[in-house]
Enzyme design. Structure first.
Site, PDB file in Angstrom:
ATOM      1  CG  HIS A   1       4.982   4.835 115.494  1.00 38.51           C
ATOM      2  ND1 HIS A   1       3.903   5.083 114.789  1.00 38.51           N
ATOM      3  CD2 HIS A   1       5.765   4.088 114.533  1.00 38.51           C
ATOM      4  CE1 HIS A   1       3.977   4.616 113.418  1.00 38.51           C
ATOM      5  NE2 HIS A   1       5.188   4.105 113.264  1.00 38.51           N
TER       6      HIS A   1
ATOM      7  CG  ASP B   1      11.014   4.174 110.699  1.00 38.50           C
ATOM      8  OD1 ASP B   1      10.238   4.439 109.811  1.00 38.50           O
ATOM      9  OD2 ASP B   1      11.047   2.883 110.946  1.00 38.50           O
TER      10      ASP B   1
ATOM     11  CE  LYS C   1       6.109   5.217 109.586  1.00 36.90           C
ATOM     12  NZ  LYS C   1       7.096   4.876 110.462  1.00 36.90           N
TER      13      LYS C   1
HETATM   14  P1  NAP Z   1       4.606   1.471  96.975  1.00 35.84           P
HETATM   15  O1  NAP Z   1       4.648   0.091  97.390  1.00 35.84           O
HETATM   16  O2  NAP Z   1       5.812   2.090  96.304  1.00 35.84           O
HETATM   17  O3  NAP Z   1       3.430   2.065  96.109  1.00 35.84           O
HETATM   18  C1  NAP Z   1       3.397   3.257  95.714  1.00 35.84           C
HETATM   19  C2  NAP Z   1       2.066   3.320  95.159  1.00 35.84           C
HETATM   20  O4  NAP Z   1       1.767   4.663  94.509  1.00 35.84           O
HETATM   21  C3  NAP Z   1       1.694   2.663  93.901  1.00 35.84           C
HETATM   22  O5  NAP Z   1       0.463   2.142  93.877  1.00 35.84           O
HETATM   23  C4  NAP Z   1       2.033   3.146  92.643  1.00 35.84           C
HETATM   24  O6  NAP Z   1       1.395   2.658  91.516  1.00 35.84           O
HETATM   25  C5  NAP Z   1       1.640   4.530  93.156  1.00 35.84           C
HETATM   26  N1  NAP Z   1       2.253   5.783  92.258  1.00 35.84           N
HETATM   27  C6  NAP Z   1       3.604   6.011  92.145  1.00 35.84           C
HETATM   28  N2  NAP Z   1       3.743   6.981  91.476  1.00 35.84           N
HETATM   29  C7  NAP Z   1       2.482   7.677  91.180  1.00 35.84           C
HETATM   30  C8  NAP Z   1       1.861   8.547  90.444  1.00 35.84           C
HETATM   31  N3  NAP Z   1       2.829   9.583  89.967  1.00 35.84           N
HETATM   32  N4  NAP Z   1       0.424   8.703  90.372  1.00 35.84           N
HETATM   33  C9  NAP Z   1      -0.197   7.821  90.741  1.00 35.84           C
HETATM   34  N5  NAP Z   1      -0.005   6.737  91.582  1.00 35.84           N
HETATM   35  C10 NAP Z   1       1.558   6.402  91.647  1.00 35.84           C
HETATM   36  O7  NAP Z   1       4.342   2.154  98.321  1.00 35.84           O
HETATM   37  P2  NAP Z   1       3.894   1.644  99.637  1.00 35.84           P
HETATM   38  O8  NAP Z   1       4.700   0.941 100.483  1.00 35.84           O
HETATM   39  O9  NAP Z   1       2.291   1.085  99.185  1.00 35.84           O
HETATM   40  O10 NAP Z   1       3.584   3.091 100.465  1.00 35.84           O
HETATM   41  C11 NAP Z   1       2.664   3.942 100.201  1.00 35.84           C
HETATM   42  C12 NAP Z   1       2.577   5.369 101.432  1.00 35.84           C
HETATM   43  O11 NAP Z   1       2.364   4.607 102.488  1.00 35.84           O
HETATM   44  C13 NAP Z   1       3.977   5.904 101.346  1.00 35.84           C
HETATM   45  O12 NAP Z   1       3.810   7.147 101.691  1.00 35.84           O
HETATM   46  C14 NAP Z   1       4.714   5.081 102.727  1.00 35.84           C
HETATM   47  O13 NAP Z   1       5.711   5.882 103.340  1.00 35.84           O
HETATM   48  C15 NAP Z   1       3.399   4.831 103.511  1.00 35.84           C
HETATM   49  N6  NAP Z   1       3.759   3.924 104.346  1.00 35.84           N
HETATM   50  C16 NAP Z   1       3.713   2.556 103.928  1.00 35.84           C
HETATM   51  C17 NAP Z   1       3.824   1.489 104.890  1.00 35.84           C
HETATM   52  C18 NAP Z   1       3.991   0.099 104.254  1.00 35.84           C
HETATM   53  O14 NAP Z   1       4.099  -1.006 105.237  1.00 35.84           O
HETATM   54  N7  NAP Z   1       4.177  -0.602 103.020  1.00 35.84           N
HETATM   55  C19 NAP Z   1       3.776   1.692 106.071  1.00 35.84           C
HETATM   56  C20 NAP Z   1       3.671   2.902 106.671  1.00 35.84           C
HETATM   57  C21 NAP Z   1       3.592   3.868 105.812  1.00 35.84           C
HETATM   58  P3  NAP Z   1       1.854   2.759  89.979  1.00 35.84           P
HETATM   59  O15 NAP Z   1       3.245   2.559  90.008  1.00 35.84           O
HETATM   60  O16 NAP Z   1       0.694   1.993  89.494  1.00 35.84           O
HETATM   61  O17 NAP Z   1       1.424   4.345  89.726  1.00 35.84           O
END
Ligand code: NAP
Length: 483
Positions: free
Chosen positions: A239, A234, A147
């Site tokens: 949910h 959100d 999401k």
């Molecule tokens: P994040 O911490 O910003 O991580 C983003 C990831 O994407 C990093 O591993 C980054 O690694 C990679 N990335 C960014 N640009 C890229 C590219 N051009 N090519 C390949 N990899 C790339 O984000 P996150 O919190 O883990 O969230 C990830 C997803 O899950 C999002 O859609 C978010 O909305 C969803 N989500 C997250 C949570 C949560 O609790 N965190 C909860 C619900 C949903 P590099 O910089 O090494 O490329």
């Protein structure tokens, strides 16, 4: 009683965004726990992919740190070393051309193949396209998408269309981690595996339903993201809508992904458009010690809601006349998620001097302390003659099932294992997501067109006064928010 662990088939799971927050906090620790539980075959592989340049060893070190921190495991635990052996890493830019051939060489033909898109949704299309163009995926591969799935109907449609260019609907697993919660699935078990509730599960016997998802945290730290979203996007569109569907849907003919999702979709389509008076938006305010929403969001003019309460009506035979009240918010009194079903009062009391019987209430707690509580009337014990008293038939799953919950998979673990099993029941189908946006969009548009400001509420309260009035108007009261 400990749940039976059924190992999944041998698999290769590629995690795009493996260096990110979600992978560190949920996906990798979750996979580790399933490995320790004996659910993941030792031949399976988990391949991280992100832009960060690093080799397998560096990624394993990174994963070890994340798992130690978030799964509470010691760095020298031998099971951790065994798990790390499953891990590999490929440096890939979703928008570049490098690394894909290496990835293709690593993904085995005979194993289940799953690709977890744990990256910003803007990259979903790039990744899907390259997976297809480099011949890494075929009609058996599965993709998992996080999401938010769109921010309105148009963007959700565009996202669905992008994924549909390369994947069939049966290959797409849209995660809503609420659906992976034990109690949420129990909702279906309670309704459809007992004769007790279903005959009463309609407007004739149910007065109203309350769904509450309350958080104590504010938006500090992710204010700029949240400010573009707000509580409706959100929490409500995904949910809470899913919880509402599971309570309100007709019995599916079978516990089968499309049978369940067909019934949920019918509920969303039967939602009446919201009347302007049936929604209250709120924003937590600064109280001298703690910052308010406007400080946290860093936009002093923001009208984004950190709280919303709404009265929802479902226009079908089963629910005509039974409102569903939904509320969710940040910086509230306690962190709690629950569904409360209030039945109607008995039509006639034979106990004239014993006190009026109160309506039965079934409360399903999602957190904390997952469980169910059914309030029933009994005779007050003792010699004082016939006096009625309401008591809870309280079932904490931890007590009833003899587990403190630590051996139960969390939502992400369960859902990832479902992906490997190829079971889509707990994932949202594309048409469901679109229908949910189609209902939510006019609510958001009407707000954006208006000049109204959200109702202020104090941090640590139950939300704005106006939300209390939403209930009082109907001669009802919100349940107290408490942990
Ligand atoms: P994040 O911490 O910003 O991580 C983003 C990831 O994407 C990093 O591993 C980054 O690694 C990679 N990335 C960014 N640009 C890229 C590219 N051009 N090519 C390949 N990899 C790339 O984000 P996150 O919190 O883990 O969230 C990830 C997803 O899950 C999002 O859609 C978010 O909305 C969803 N989500 C997250 C949570 C949560 O609790 N965190 C909860 C619900 C949903 P590099 O910089 O090494 O490329």
């Amino acid at each position: 009683m400990v749940s039976r662990v059924i190992p999944v088939d041998d698999f290769d799971l590629v995690i795009f965004g493996a260096t990110g927050d979600l992978a560190h906090r949920k996906i990798l620790p979750g996979l580790f726990r399933r490995f320790v539980a004996g659910q993941i075959p030792a031949t399976s592989r988990i391949i991280g992919a992100a832009r960060t340049e690093q080799d397998d060893h560096a990624f394993r070190d990174e994963a070890a740190r994340a798992i130690s921190e978030f799964a509470g495991v010691k760095a020298n635990d031998p099971r951790l070393a065994q798990f790390l052996d499953l891990l590999g890493y490929v440096a890939i830019d979703a928008r570049g051309e490098g690394g894909w051939t290496d990835l293709k060489a690593r993904v085995r033909d005979g194993a289940v193949q799953a690709f977890y898109f744990s990256v910003a949704p803007a990259l979903f299309g790039d990744i899907a396209e390259r997976l297809a163009n480099f011949g890494i995926v075929d009609s058996r591969s599965r993709i998992v998408v996080e999401k938010p799935f769109g921010r309105d109907l148009d963007s959700a449609r565009a996202l669905n269309a992008t994924l549909a260019r390369h994947f069939d609907e049966h290959q797409i697993y849209r995660i809503d981690h609420y659906l992976g919660k034990e109690t949420v699935q129990n909702l279906m078990a309670v309704r459809f595996a007992n004769i007790l509730f279903e005959p009463l599960w309609n407007a004739q016997f149910i007065d109203h339903v309350q769904i509450t998802v309350a958080e104590t945290v504010g938006v500090a730290g992710r204010g700029s993201y949240y400010d573009k979203s707000g509580a409706i996007r959100d929490m409500v569109q995904n949910h809470m809508m899913q919880l509402l569907c599971l309570i309100a849907m007709e019995p599916p003919y079978h516990f089968d992904p499309d049978a369940v999702r067909d019934e949920k979709l019918k509920v969303i389509r039967a939602l009446e458009p919201l009347e302007p008076g049936d929604i209250v938006r709120g924003q937590y305010q600064a109280d001298g010690r703690e910052p308010g929403y406007l400080d946290d969001s860093e936009n002093p003019e923001s009208r984004t809601e950190s709280y919303v309460a709404m009265k929802v009506r479902i226009s079908n035979w089963r629910w005509q006349g039974t409102p569903f009240y939904l509320r969710t918010g940040k910086k509230l009194r306690a962190r709690t998620s629950e569904i409360a079903i209030t039945f109607k009062e008995p039509p006639h009391s034979i106990f004239e001097d014993a006190g009026a019987p109160k309506a039965n209430e079934l409360v399903i707690r999602l957190q904390p302390n997952e469980g169910m509580n059914l309030k029933v009337m009994i005779k007050e014990p003792g010699p004082g003659g016939m006096r009625l008293v309401q008591v809870p038939l309280d079932m904490s799953f931890a007590d009833a099932l003899g587990t403190d919950g630590s051996d139960m998979p969390d939502a992400y673990e369960r859902l990832i294992m479902d992906v490997i099993r190829g079971n889509q029941t707990l994932f949202m189908r594309g048409d469901e997501v679109e229908a949910a946006w189609a209902w939510t969009d006019p609510i958001i548009d009407a707000w954006e067109d208006s000049k109204r400001l959200p109702e202020p509420y104090d941090a640590g309260s139950s939300g704005p006064e106006e939300a209390l009035r939403l209930m009082h108007r109907d001669n009802r009261r919100w349940r107290e928010i408490r942990a």
